[in-house]
Design a protein around this motif. Structure first.
Motif, short mmCIF file in Angstrom:
data_model
loop_
_atom_site.label_atom_id
_atom_site.label_comp_id
_atom_site.label_asym_id
_atom_site.label_seq_id
_atom_site.Cartn_x
_atom_site.Cartn_y
_atom_site.Cartn_z
N LEU A 153 28.66 19.80 55.17
CA LEU A 153 27.48 19.98 56.00
C LEU A 153 27.83 20.12 57.47
CD1 LEU A 153 25.02 17.41 54.37
CD2 LEU A 153 24.78 19.91 54.39
N ARG A 154 27.19 21.09 58.14
CA ARG A 154 27.36 21.32 59.57
C ARG A 154 26.03 21.06 60.27
NH1 ARG A 154 28.88 27.39 58.45
NH2 ARG A 154 26.88 27.02 57.44
N LEU A 155 26.09 20.94 61.58
CA LEU A 155 24.87 20.69 62.35
C LEU A 155 23.84 21.79 62.11
CD1 LEU A 155 23.56 18.79 64.40
CD2 LEU A 155 24.58 20.17 66.22
N GLN A 156 24.29 23.04 62.02
CA GLN A 156 23.37 24.15 61.83
C GLN A 156 22.77 24.20 60.41
OE1 GLN A 156 25.91 27.45 62.73
NE2 GLN A 156 26.74 27.61 60.67
N ASP A 157 23.26 23.37 59.51
CA ASP A 157 22.73 23.35 58.15
C ASP A 157 21.50 22.45 58.01
OD1 ASP A 157 24.79 25.02 57.32
OD2 ASP A 157 26.13 23.36 56.85
N LEU A 158 21.13 21.78 59.07
CA LEU A 158 19.98 20.87 59.04
C LEU A 158 18.77 21.50 59.70
CD1 LEU A 158 18.65 18.06 58.60
CD2 LEU A 158 19.66 17.38 60.81
N ASP A 159 17.70 21.64 58.94
CA ASP A 159 16.40 22.06 59.47
C ASP A 159 15.50 20.83 59.41
OD1 ASP A 159 13.90 23.06 60.02
OD2 ASP A 159 13.99 24.73 58.61
N ALA A 160 15.56 20.02 60.48
CA ALA A 160 14.87 18.73 60.47
C ALA A 160 13.36 18.88 60.48
CB ALA A 160 15.33 17.91 61.68
N GLU A 161 12.83 19.94 61.10
CA GLU A 161 11.39 20.12 61.18
C GLU A 161 10.76 20.40 59.80
OE1 GLU A 161 13.52 21.34 63.45
OE2 GLU A 161 12.85 19.79 64.89
N ARG A 162 11.46 21.16 59.00
CA ARG A 162 10.92 21.53 57.68
C ARG A 162 11.52 20.71 56.55
NH1 ARG A 162 11.34 27.48 56.42
NH2 ARG A 162 9.44 27.10 55.23
N GLY A 163 12.44 19.80 56.87
CA GLY A 163 13.02 18.94 55.84
C GLY A 163 13.89 19.71 54.87
N LEU A 164 14.89 20.45 55.37
CA LEU A 164 15.77 21.25 54.52
C LEU A 164 17.23 21.09 54.94
CD1 LEU A 164 13.74 24.59 54.37
CD2 LEU A 164 14.03 22.95 52.49
N LEU A 165 18.12 21.12 53.95
CA LEU A 165 19.56 21.13 54.19
C LEU A 165 20.16 22.33 53.47
CD1 LEU A 165 20.99 17.50 53.72
CD2 LEU A 165 21.10 18.90 55.78
N LEU A 166 21.08 23.00 54.13
CA LEU A 166 21.79 24.11 53.50
C LEU A 166 23.06 23.55 52.86
CD1 LEU A 166 21.81 27.19 53.05
CD2 LEU A 166 23.25 27.37 55.09
N LEU A 167 23.09 23.57 51.53
CA LEU A 167 24.22 23.03 50.79
C LEU A 167 25.11 24.16 50.30
CD1 LEU A 167 22.46 20.29 48.63
CD2 LEU A 167 23.96 19.91 50.59
N ARG A 168 26.42 24.01 50.50
CA ARG A 168 27.40 24.95 49.97
C ARG A 168 28.29 24.16 49.02
NH1 ARG A 168 27.26 25.12 55.16
NH2 ARG A 168 29.31 24.17 55.40
N GLU A 169 28.21 24.52 47.75
CA GLU A 169 28.92 23.73 46.74
C GLU A 169 29.84 24.60 45.90
OE1 GLU A 169 26.45 19.78 46.08
OE2 GLU A 169 25.55 21.45 44.99
#
Length: 346
Positions: A188-204
């Motif tokens: 996870l990187r800082l840009q992967d967090l969308d705090a306003e909409r409650g989303l995380l970008l996961l790369r697995e």
């Protein structure tokens, strides 16, 4: 100039008398193949992080065993013999299965090595010795969903022991809400967090990328954690130690070792963060069905029952399951009925 059929036939007869085949002629015309240990650096350079983590130690053992031996001189019997030695000498753990997993990984590593050799044009696919060795059949996993009381006890220990309880509590909450794998959290990187909409970008694993809903409460805590610990650039790691360094897999090992010291049953069963994934996905499947659980897990479409084509869930359905599980509203969930007894209900 057209070859004389009679002379060609005579040549083939002579070769047959000498025991020489067409394959022998083709091999003799090709340049010598690199030795196993000499070719290994190219395999390591081409491998992704997941492959390196899983196979590096096995590749290095192969390179030591077959040092100086051309890659096309290694036989299926050689690989089978090494698999047996690895199986016999596998470290005994509480949840070990007589080295079966080590033997399976050895064969998988050998196949990955020869897949690269095939891709580089060094050997033909039909000549790969690794693909002629059967992998041990994988046994059913002993993992299961944790009970609510077990999950409560694990979280209590994480929040009251250790030298960084804030990080440990955040990790457990993250894995329980998202059912992500360890690699997904570490990436996870800082840009992967969308705090306003409650989303995380996961790369697995497998190169999959997906936006995963998280509670606004967790999103705010993650943003605060990153800011306090020095994440500034969009590509900076989201999860960090108190000294500002990016989180590593060692923290997971230390965390579960410590929890196991306080809760002996955790050590006995070999519980890790992956058990949290089982716990969350089991709950989602029981309450929201297979399609939502599949999307929640980030599983990609693969060959299987035709009905999987028609039961894919969208992001809103995953958010609704999260809201029900946590008892907290989510901006993407829409109106949905509450499901009592959620994994993270207060």
């Amino acid at each position: 100039m057209t070859a004389d059929p009679a002379r060609v036939a005579q040549a083939w007869k002579l070769l047959a008398d000498l025991g020489v085949t067409l394959a022998d002629l083709q091999r003799s015309a090709q340049p010598p193949r690199p030795a196993f240990d000499a070719y290994l650096p190219q395999v390591l350079a081409a491998a992704g992080p997941g492959a390196l983590r899983a196979y590096r130690s096995y590749w290095q053992r192969m390179a030591t065993t077959w040092a100086g031996i051309p890659i096309d001189a290694v036989t299926a019997g050689d690989i089978q013999a090494l698999r047996q030695r690895v199986t016999d000498r596998a470290r005994v753990r509480r949840n070990s299965r007589n080295g079966r997993h080590a033997g399976e990984l050895l064969v998988a590593a050998a196949r990955a090595f020869y897949n690269q050799a095939i891709a580089d044009g060094l050997i033909q696919a039909a000549d790969s010795p690794a693909h002629r060795v059967a992998k041990p059949r994988r046994l059913p996993s002993t993992r299961r969903a944790l009970t609510p009381d077990e999950l409560t006890d694990i979280n209590a220990v994480a929040r009251t022991t250790g030298n960084d309880t804030i990080l440990d509590a955040l990790l457990l909450r993250l894995h329980t809400e998202t059912a992500c794998r360890r690699g997904g959290a570490l990436g996870l990187r800082l840009q992967d967090l969308d705090a306003e909409r409650g989303l995380l970008l996961l790369r697995e694993k497998g190169g999959t990328v997906r936006w995963q809903p998280i509670s606004l409460e967790l999103a705010a805590n993650l943003r605060r954690h990153a800011a306090v610990r020095g994440a500034i650039l969009p590509t900076d790691s989201l999860l960090r130690y108190t000294n500002g360094n990016a989180l590593t897999s060692r923290r997971y090992d230390q965390l579960w070792h410590r929890i196991g010291q306080h809760l002996p049953w955790v050590a006995t069963h070999g519980i890790t963060a992956h058990w949290l994934r089982h716990t969350t996905l089991t709950w989602v499947e029981r309450h929201f069905g297979y399609g939502v659980a599949r999307a929640y897990a980030g599983h990609t479409d693969t060959t299987g029952p035709a009905t999987t084509t028609y039961i894919r869930a969208d992001l809103q359905a995953v958010a609704a399951a999260l809201a029900a599980m946590t008892g907290l509203p989510h901006p993407l969930a829409g109106p949905s009925g509450d499901v009592s007894g959620g994994v993270l209900h207060a």
